[in-house]
Design a protein around this motif. Structure first.
Motif, PDB file in Angstrom:
ATOM      1  N   TYR A   1       4.409  -6.544  -2.243  1.00 23.62           N
ATOM      2  CA  TYR A   1       4.504  -5.080  -2.343  1.00 23.62           C
ATOM      3  C   TYR A   1       4.693  -4.460  -0.959  1.00 23.62           C
ATOM      4  N   ALA A   2       3.952  -4.976   0.020  1.00 23.61           N
ATOM      5  CA  ALA A   2       4.092  -4.457   1.380  1.00 23.61           C
ATOM      6  C   ALA A   2       5.491  -4.758   1.924  1.00 23.61           C
ATOM      7  N   THR A   3       6.039  -5.912   1.548  1.00 25.10           N
ATOM      8  CA  THR A   3       7.399  -6.257   1.960  1.00 25.10           C
ATOM      9  C   THR A   3       8.408  -5.282   1.357  1.00 25.10           C
ATOM     10  N   LEU A   4       8.238  -4.975   0.065  1.00 26.06           N
ATOM     11  CA  LEU A   4       9.135  -4.008  -0.576  1.00 26.06           C
ATOM     12  C   LEU A   4       9.015  -2.634   0.076  1.00 26.06           C
ATOM     13  N   THR A   5       7.785  -2.243   0.410  1.00 32.58           N
ATOM     14  CA  THR A   5       7.581  -0.944   1.052  1.00 32.58           C
ATOM     15  C   THR A   5       8.326  -0.873   2.381  1.00 32.58           C
ATOM     16  N   GLU A   6       8.377  -1.997   3.090  1.00 28.85           N
ATOM     17  CA  GLU A   6       9.037  -2.005   4.395  1.00 28.85           C
ATOM     18  C   GLU A   6      10.558  -1.943   4.276  1.00 28.85           C
TER      19      GLU A   6
ATOM     20  N   SER B   1      12.306  -0.834   1.491  1.00 33.71           N
ATOM     21  CA  SER B   1      12.791   0.145   0.521  1.00 33.71           C
ATOM     22  C   SER B   1      13.404   1.353   1.215  1.00 33.71           C
ATOM     23  N   THR B   2      14.658   1.612   0.930  1.00 27.13           N
ATOM     24  CA  THR B   2      15.367   2.796   1.429  1.00 27.13           C
ATOM     25  C   THR B   2      16.237   3.329   0.297  1.00 27.13           C
ATOM     26  N   PRO B   3      16.695   4.573   0.386  1.00 28.94           N
ATOM     27  CA  PRO B   3      17.565   5.118  -0.672  1.00 28.94           C
ATOM     28  C   PRO B   3      18.891   4.368  -0.800  1.00 28.94           C
ATOM     29  N   GLU B   4      19.253   3.572   0.216  1.00 33.52           N
ATOM     30  CA  GLU B   4      20.560   2.915   0.201  1.00 33.52           C
ATOM     31  C   GLU B   4      20.560   1.615  -0.599  1.00 33.52           C
ATOM     32  N   ILE B   5      19.399   1.077  -0.964  1.00 37.95           N
ATOM     33  CA  ILE B   5      19.374  -0.192  -1.696  1.00 37.95           C
ATOM     34  C   ILE B   5      18.682  -0.019  -3.039  1.00 37.95           C
ATOM     35  N   ASN B   6      19.070  -0.846  -3.998  1.00 36.18           N
ATOM     36  CA  ASN B   6      18.515  -0.816  -5.346  1.00 36.18           C
ATOM     37  C   ASN B   6      17.544  -1.985  -5.503  1.00 36.18           C
ATOM     38  N   ILE B   7      16.278  -1.675  -5.673  1.00 36.44           N
ATOM     39  CA  ILE B   7      15.236  -2.696  -5.837  1.00 36.44           C
ATOM     40  C   ILE B   7      14.751  -2.690  -7.272  1.00 36.44           C
ATOM     41  N   ILE B   8      14.749  -3.856  -7.913  1.00 40.18           N
ATOM     42  CA  ILE B   8      14.245  -3.993  -9.285  1.00 40.18           C
ATOM     43  C   ILE B   8      13.218  -5.125  -9.302  1.00 40.18           C
ATOM     44  N   THR B   9      12.087  -4.886  -9.936  1.00 44.04           N
ATOM     45  CA  THR B   9      11.056  -5.923 -10.058  1.00 44.04           C
ATOM     46  C   THR B   9      10.804  -6.234 -11.526  1.00 44.04           C
ATOM     47  N   VAL B  10      10.396  -7.460 -11.802  1.00 42.26           N
ATOM     48  CA  VAL B  10       9.907  -7.838 -13.125  1.00 42.26           C
ATOM     49  C   VAL B  10       8.564  -8.514 -12.908  1.00 42.26           C
ATOM     50  N   GLU B  11       7.506  -7.944 -13.505  1.00 49.71           N
ATOM     51  CA  GLU B  11       6.144  -8.365 -13.186  1.00 49.71           C
ATOM     52  C   GLU B  11       5.299  -8.518 -14.440  1.00 49.71           C
ATOM     53  N   ASP B  12       4.266  -9.309 -14.336  1.00 45.42           N
ATOM     54  CA  ASP B  12       3.332  -9.511 -15.440  1.00 45.42           C
ATOM     55  C   ASP B  12       1.912  -9.622 -14.895  1.00 45.42           C
ATOM     56  N   PRO B  13       1.188  -8.487 -14.785  1.00 45.29           N
ATOM     57  CA  PRO B  13       1.621  -7.123 -15.090  1.00 45.29           C
ATOM     58  C   PRO B  13       2.105  -6.414 -13.830  1.00 45.29           C
ATOM     59  N   VAL B  14       2.555  -5.156 -14.003  1.00 46.93           N
ATOM     60  CA  VAL B  14       2.855  -4.303 -12.857  1.00 46.93           C
ATOM     61  C   VAL B  14       1.524  -3.829 -12.290  1.00 46.93           C
ATOM     62  N   GLU B  15       1.165  -4.312 -11.097  1.00 48.24           N
ATOM     63  CA  GLU B  15      -0.161  -4.031 -10.550  1.00 48.24           C
ATOM     64  C   GLU B  15      -0.204  -2.691  -9.825  1.00 48.24           C
ATOM     65  N   TYR B  16       0.803  -2.385  -9.022  1.00 45.59           N
ATOM     66  CA  TYR B  16       0.849  -1.116  -8.295  1.00 45.59           C
ATOM     67  C   TYR B  16       2.188  -0.448  -8.524  1.00 45.59           C
ATOM     68  N   ARG B  17       2.165   0.847  -8.758  1.00 44.11           N
ATOM     69  CA  ARG B  17       3.413   1.596  -8.921  1.00 44.11           C
ATOM     70  C   ARG B  17       3.939   1.997  -7.549  1.00 44.11           C
ATOM     71  N   LEU B  18       5.185   1.627  -7.273  1.00 44.88           N
ATOM     72  CA  LEU B  18       5.794   1.911  -5.982  1.00 44.88           C
ATOM     73  C   LEU B  18       6.893   2.952  -6.142  1.00 44.88           C
TER      74      LEU B  18
ATOM     75  N   LEU C   1       2.876  -3.924   6.154  1.00 47.26           N
ATOM     76  CA  LEU C   1       2.956  -5.375   6.306  1.00 47.26           C
ATOM     77  C   LEU C   1       2.354  -5.855   7.623  1.00 47.26           C
ATOM     78  N   LYS C   2       2.580  -5.135   8.705  1.00 44.61           N
ATOM     79  CA  LYS C   2       2.105  -5.580  10.012  1.00 44.61           C
ATOM     80  C   LYS C   2       0.581  -5.582  10.101  1.00 44.61           C
ATOM     81  N   ARG C   3      -0.087  -4.901   9.170  1.00 48.06           N
ATOM     82  CA  ARG C   3      -1.549  -4.816   9.219  1.00 48.06           C
ATOM     83  C   ARG C   3      -2.224  -5.779   8.243  1.00 48.06           C
ATOM     84  N   LEU C   4      -1.468  -6.740   7.739  1.00 48.96           N
ATOM     85  CA  LEU C   4      -2.027  -7.704   6.782  1.00 48.96           C
ATOM     86  C   LEU C   4      -2.426  -9.017   7.447  1.00 48.96           C
ATOM     87  N   GLY C   5      -2.659  -8.996   8.757  1.00 42.07           N
ATOM     88  CA  GLY C   5      -3.187 -10.179   9.434  1.00 42.07           C
ATOM     89  C   GLY C   5      -2.151 -11.085  10.058  1.00 42.07           C
ATOM     90  N   PHE C   6      -0.909 -10.632  10.187  1.00 40.62           N
ATOM     91  CA  PHE C   6       0.133 -11.475  10.772  1.00 40.62           C
ATOM     92  C   PHE C   6      -0.038 -11.592  12.287  1.00 40.62           C
TER      93      PHE C   6
END
Length: 558
Positions: free
Chosen positions: A328-333, A335-352, A289-294
């Motif tokens: 996606y970059a936000t989810l990557t930042e 995402s840890t084993p301690e939390i449950n992340i669920i997405t609903v997308e149309d379409p799923v562009e990248y597999r995380l 995320l930090k490398r996306l121009g912020f």
């Protein structure tokens, strides 16, 4: 091979090649009868690319990277393939009565004279690496041969339909298969985000979108239209007999031992079906995320919102503005084993990895609104909704954020303050919008200046005033940069893209304006007083820093 060695050797010395190695190469060339270039490359003293850049310097020309250059097929067709192969030259673009020709030896005057005589055009030479040049010549010659073979097979409309329907059983060596594979491979190598195949009255136009701008790269005879489109439909698993309604599919293409996913969309037009392939190449996407121009301030404001345990965070902007990549970059930042992340997308562009991703299926009734209640019963901590399109989805997203979930989603608005008025227009109660929404970030993508060839200049105050420079917020820069063009950026002056951001945190004052159904203009005024930097201002700051140009900022953020 080259008429003069002095300037070339001097250019190599300037580039750091050892004088001892260069002397040894000259001796080896004299003793063996090999050309100096063969010795330099063959003995590993320089690469083909390094030699091309040195030749360009020696002759005062530009060098181009043909692997990333959107070659104009009309320019290629101006020079007979026999001449291209004999002289190692290739037409790469046309401009009125001028043809730009890539060649390995800029001192080959005979080659330039032959091209000038064959085309009747003014010739502007550029230098390309010999291996890249021969690969490009082979690819275009193979494509031309494959198209001729396909066209010869199709002699009538009925035969064309029969040929297209028989494509389900053709082998990988069939001409149409080789041509389609070559087209997709070229798009990926050119860093294209989209491949457009557009039928016309007489032919099909092929265009690549590179760094947000479309480039025409080929025209295909209309005779092969049915076979070409049917082959792409087969690869994506959609119905090849259905030509009356739009269809969507997905292709996984293997290139250099890695899989590249592509999303296919068909659209019936008056001249036949238009095909668009969206290239979802995760190998070229940076999900940090930090490398996306912020800027530091925008990153801090945005990060504070998505690190909260609940609330709704929206990313807004038009199609192709990088909203999904940011989420996606936000989810990557987070995402840890301690939390449950669920997405609903149309379409799923990248597999995380570590994220539960749900693909919308409209035919089966699995829409955003239908799947969200099931997701909320699956004990999620974070929910990503691909896009809020209607009132039902918006209502569910608001309710999820109010019941202890962090909700991330996208919305189509021009700026951040408009997201509040858009949700209210969808039918969400204003007090719910104000209490559930935590942060809105608007985003655009601007082409990034090529770091190898960008040229500094001193902007005039009148130029800055014409661009509506905010002198009260940003100091007028003494130096800015303009696009030039070199081998690294395929002559465009730009390589890659950077994001422009506008981050609005929803304060108590903005929440009160939402309840009062205030206009987006009033909300923007309050947000600016609270520290929100407008999209254009963020873009102008990046132009002053040399990341992009003033013209590019004005193109994407009016």
């Amino acid at each position: 091979m080259y008429q003069t060695q002095g300037p070339i050797l001097e250019a190599l010395r300037v580039r750091g090649v050892s004088p001892t190695l260069l002397s040894a190469a000259i001796t080896a060339s004299d003793d063996s009868g090999r050309t100096l270039s063969d010795v330099l490359v063959g003995d590993g003293i320089v690469t083909e690319s390094e030699l091309a850049e040195a030749l360009a310097d020696a002759y005062g020309l530009h060098a181009v990277d043909l692997g990333a250059y959107p070659i104009d097929a009309a320019a290629t067709a101006k020079i007979p393939f026999a001449m291209s192969r004999r002289h190692k030259v290739l037409g790469i673009s046309l401009d009125d009565d001028e043809i730009v020709v890539a060649l390995a030896d800029p001192g080959d005057v005979l080659a330039l004279d032959d091209v000038r005589a064959a085309t009747g055009l003014t010739v502007r030479p550029v230098v390309a690496a010999r291996d890249e040049l021969m690969k490009a010549i082979d690819r275009f010659q193979r494509s031309e041969t494959d198209l001729d073979d396909v066209a010869a097979t199709i002699t009538a409309e009925d035969a064309g339909a029969a040929f297209a329907s028989s494509l389900t059983s053709v082998g990988e060596e069939a001409p149409i298969v080789r041509f389609v594979n070559g087209l997709i491979e070229q798009a990926i190598e050119n860093r294209a985000s989209d491949l457009h195949i557009e039928p016309g009255e007489d032919d099909l136009r092929v265009r690549f979108r590179i760094d947000g701008v479309l480039h025409e790269v080929d025209t295909v005879p209309r005779a092969v239209q049915s076979a070409l489109i049917s082959r792409l439909k087969i690869m994506s698993g959609v119905d090849i007999t259905e030509r009356r309604v739009p269809q969507n599919g997905r292709i996984t293409f293997e290139l250099n031992r890695r899989n590249v996913d592509m999303r296919l969309a068909t659209l019936p037009t008056v001249w036949g079906e238009k095909i668009v392939l969206r290239v979802l190449d995760t190998g070229g996407v940076d999900l940090e995320l930090k490398r996306l121009g912020f800027t530091d301030d925008n990153y801090g404001r945005f990060a504070a919102s998505f690190h909260k345990p609940h609330g709704m965070v929206l990313v807004t902007g038009p199609t192709g503005s990088g909203k999904s990549t940011t989420l996606y970059a936000t989810l990557t930042e987070i995402s840890t084993p301690e939390i449950n992340i669920i997405t609903v997308e149309d379409p799923v562009e990248y597999r995380l990895p570590g994220v539960n991703q749900v693909q919308v299926n409209h035919k089966a009734g699995l829409t955003f609104a239908a799947v969200l209640p099931a997701i909320l019963r699956s004990d999620p901590d974070v929910v990503l909704i691909g896009e809020i399109r209607d009132r039902v989805t918006a209502q569910l997203a608001v309710e999820a954020s109010l019941t202890g979930h962090l909700v991330l989603s996208t919305l189509h608005t021009n700026d951040a303050p408009s997201a509040i008025t858009r949700l209210i227009e969808m039918g969400i109660e204003p007090f719910l919008v104000g209490s559930s929404l935590d942060c809105v970030m608007a985003q655009r993508l601007a082409r990034r200046l090529c770091q190898w060839c960008k040229e500094p200049y001193a902007p005039t105050r009148s130029e800055l005033a014409a661009a509506r420079w905010p002198f009260d917020q940003l100091e007028a820069p003494e130096q800015m940069w303009r696009a030039v063009g070199c081998r690294s950026c395929a002559g465009t002056g730009y390589r890659g893209r950077t994001a422009l951001h506008e981050v609005m945190t929803v304060s108590e004052d903005i929440e009160r304006l939402a309840v009062e159904r205030a206009s987006s203009h009033d909300i923007a005024h309050v947000a600016a007083n609270e520290g929100m930097e407008m999209l254009r201002t963020d873009g102008l700051r990046k132009a002053a820093a040399g990341d992009t140009t003033l013209a590019e900022v004005l193109r994407v953020a009016v």
